[in-house]
Design an enzyme around this catalytic site. Structure first.
Site, short mmCIF file in Angstrom:
data_model
loop_
_atom_site.label_atom_id
_atom_site.label_comp_id
_atom_site.label_asym_id
_atom_site.label_seq_id
_atom_site.Cartn_x
_atom_site.Cartn_y
_atom_site.Cartn_z
N SER A 40 0.84 -1.21 0.00
CA SER A 40 0.00 0.00 0.00
C SER A 40 0.87 1.26 0.00
CB SER A 40 -0.86 -0.03 1.27
OG SER A 40 -2.00 0.77 1.12
N PRO A 41 0.36 2.36 -0.56
CA PRO A 41 1.15 3.59 -0.55
C PRO A 41 1.51 4.04 0.86
CG PRO A 41 -1.11 3.99 -1.33
CD PRO A 41 -0.91 2.52 -1.26
N ARG A 53 1.29 -1.34 6.97
CA ARG A 53 2.21 -1.53 8.11
C ARG A 53 2.89 -2.89 8.13
NH1 ARG A 53 -2.06 0.17 12.43
NH2 ARG A 53 -3.32 -0.79 10.81
N TYR A 109 -7.50 15.06 1.58
CA TYR A 109 -6.60 15.91 0.78
C TYR A 109 -7.44 16.68 -0.25
CZ TYR A 109 -2.97 13.32 3.20
OH TYR A 109 -2.17 12.77 4.18
N ARG A 149 -8.04 6.30 -5.26
CA ARG A 149 -8.20 5.98 -3.85
C ARG A 149 -9.27 6.89 -3.26
NH1 ARG A 149 -4.19 4.46 1.24
NH2 ARG A 149 -4.66 2.36 0.56
C1 FMN Z 1 3.76 5.35 7.36
C2 FMN Z 1 2.52 5.41 6.55
C3 FMN Z 1 2.42 6.29 5.48
C4 FMN Z 1 1.27 6.32 4.67
N1 FMN Z 1 1.24 7.12 3.56
C5 FMN Z 1 0.21 7.03 2.69
C6 FMN Z 1 0.26 7.67 1.42
O1 FMN Z 1 1.26 8.29 1.04
N2 FMN Z 1 -0.81 7.57 0.61
C7 FMN Z 1 -1.94 6.87 0.99
O2 FMN Z 1 -2.91 6.81 0.23
N3 FMN Z 1 -2.00 6.22 2.17
C8 FMN Z 1 -0.94 6.26 3.00
N4 FMN Z 1 -0.97 5.53 4.16
C9 FMN Z 1 -2.13 4.66 4.46
C10 FMN Z 1 -1.85 3.22 4.03
O3 FMN Z 1 -1.72 3.09 2.62
C11 FMN Z 1 -2.98 2.27 4.50
O4 FMN Z 1 -4.18 2.63 3.88
C12 FMN Z 1 -3.18 2.27 6.01
O5 FMN Z 1 -1.95 2.24 6.70
C13 FMN Z 1 -4.01 1.08 6.47
O6 FMN Z 1 -3.37 -0.13 6.10
P1 FMN Z 1 -2.58 -1.05 7.19
O7 FMN Z 1 -3.57 -1.36 8.26
O8 FMN Z 1 -2.16 -2.26 6.40
O9 FMN Z 1 -1.42 -0.26 7.72
C14 FMN Z 1 0.16 5.50 4.98
C15 FMN Z 1 0.26 4.63 6.09
C16 FMN Z 1 1.41 4.56 6.85
C17 FMN Z 1 1.48 3.57 7.99
#
Ligand code: FMN
Length: 406
Positions: A39-40, A340, A198, A246
């Site tokens: 994921s981003p 994560r 955003y 997204r």
């Molecule tokens: C360190 C970090 C940076 C993130 N940056 C972005 C981002 O640049 N763009 C985005 O759409 N989501 C961003 N997210 C959200 C993640 O893509 C994801 O949707 C969110 O962490 C939930 O997924 P998870 O439970 O697997 O961590 C970020 C998450 C984390 C933890």
């Protein structure tokens, strides 16, 4: 659409099928080898918008770990579009060259496809690095910020300027030039960030868009500007390459976007040529009340996929290969993104491949000795587990009348 796993013309070995997470997926001319996505994730490690060696190593190693598709972090379309001083951009030649270096590395050393996520921070711009206070305004004010309406994110955040039509023209042009640069850098897919409060998300949610012109009011009006940006991108992004959006499928707040609205939002993007909706939620307003839990956003991806009839990617508190398999097999989403878990384990997919015995998963030749050992040990672990289970199994399944009475 039938609630089924999309096989889309691939030969499936019915004698010895691979688990759902290792089934390929086709989007336009792009084939993703499996359903796992990095994921981003913003790394807050750029210098003046320029990706650094950190990005090369971070994204390069996640690509080598076996996920079918990896995403860049939100890459900003201008200096003023950045969230923080550490965010990457794609608005000058040096940034384009730096991104191309990472794309070339990923393509040369892995089987992963690489998606560029582009966005504009809107009212969340000019804020601190994540580890210095996420969404907190910079002390020196940062740069000018714009949004659908002049509403601050936090009570003490700066008040953004309400976008004029001239601002919209400039922002569309910034998005278009970033997409052209992304195509030249060789990315396989493009994602438009319309989530998390955003700039483009600020138009979609009624909580952040209180405009009285043709860009405010009913959902169709609030979608006008995000759709204009999407259509402009679709025109310059190569036809054979897919595009995703997204969204935040709910604002987790009374009066905000609901799961039902998000089905309508997805349909509108699909009509404009969107191939996949990347379904996140929230982060629209600071006082939302999300219901967290395992796979907590998956029901929204499920609903959009099976009501709007287009491919979805789910994300959020998904941590095991077992969950990925279950989501894909049940037809709840076509791709499953993990953020994560990938921070601490780039090799999530290769480990799962070893566990399930899917040797076709790509591994760089430099790492084959490690992969072979991992496969052997995983086979042994599985055998041990099966033996333990068999030993623990009672002789009969049904209790005798005497046991049942006790
Ligand atoms: C360190 C970090 C940076 C993130 N940056 C972005 C981002 O640049 N763009 C985005 O759409 N989501 C961003 N997210 C959200 C993640 O893509 C994801 O949707 C969110 O962490 C939930 O997924 P998870 O439970 O697997 O961590 C970020 C998450 C984390 C933890």
């Amino acid at each position: 659409m039938a609630r089924e796993v999309r096989a889309q013309g691939f030969e499936v070995n019915v004698e010895k099928p691979v688990p759902p997470m290792f089934q390929p997926l086709r989007l336009r001319g792009m084939t993703v080898a499996n359903r796992v996505v990095v994921s981003p994730m913003d790394q807050y490690s750029a210098v003046d918008g320029l990706p650094t060696d950190w990005h090369l190593v971070h994204l390069g190693s996640r690509a080598m770990g076996g996920a079918g598709l990896i995403f860049t972090e939100m890459t900003c379309v201008s200096a003023d579009a950045r969230i923080t001083h550490g965010c990457t951009g794609l608005y000058n030649d040096a940034q384009e060259a730096a991104w191309k270096r990472t794309v070339d590395f990923v393509h040369a050393n892995s089987a992963a496809k690489f998606c560029l996520q582009i966005g504009h921070a809107g009212r969340k711009g000019g804020t601190r690095l994540m580890w210095e206070g996420m969404d907190e305004p910079l002390e020196d004010g940062g740069w000018p910020i714009i949004s659908a309406s002049p509403l601050p994110y936090l009570p003490h955040s700066r008040v953004p300027r309400e976008m004029t039509r001239a601002d919209m023209d400039a922002v569309v042009a910034d998005f278009v030039q970033a997409a052209k640069r992304g195509a030249r850098a060789g990315f396989d897919m493009l994602e438009l960030h319309c989530a998390h409060g955003y700039l483009l998300a600020s138009f979609i949610s009624p909580l952040t868009n209180v405009r009285t012109d043709e860009y405010g009011g009913a959902l169709e009006n609030r979608m006008r500007f995000p759709l204009e940006v999407f259509r402009a991108l679709r025109k310059v992004w190569p036809d054979e390459k897919p595009m995703s959006v997204r969204i935040s499928a709910t604002d987790w707040k009374e009066g905000g976007l609901s799961g039902e609205d998000s089905v309508a939002v997805a349909r509108m993007f699909a009509e404009a040529g969107c191939d996949l909706i990347d379904v996140s939620t929230g982060q629209t307003v600071h006082d939302a009340e999300p219901l967290y839990g395992r796979m907590f956003q998956t029901p929204f991806a499920d609903r959009i996929r099976n009501e709007a009839g287009l491919a979805t990617m789910c994300v959020g508190a998904i941590t095991s290969a077992d969950q990925v398999n279950t989501i894909v097999a049940a037809g709840r989403a076509d791709l499953v993104a993990l953020a994560r878990p990938h921070l601490v384990d780039p090799f999530f997919t290769l480990r799962a491949a070893a566990w399930y015995g899917v040797p076709a998963t790509h591994c760089p030749p430099q790492y084959l000795a490690g992969r072979d050992q991992l496969f052997r040990n995983s086979m042994r672990d599985r055998a041990d587990l099966t033996e333990l289970r068999l030993k623990a199994k009672p002789k009969t399944h049904a209790p005798t009348w005497k046991q049942a009475a006790e």
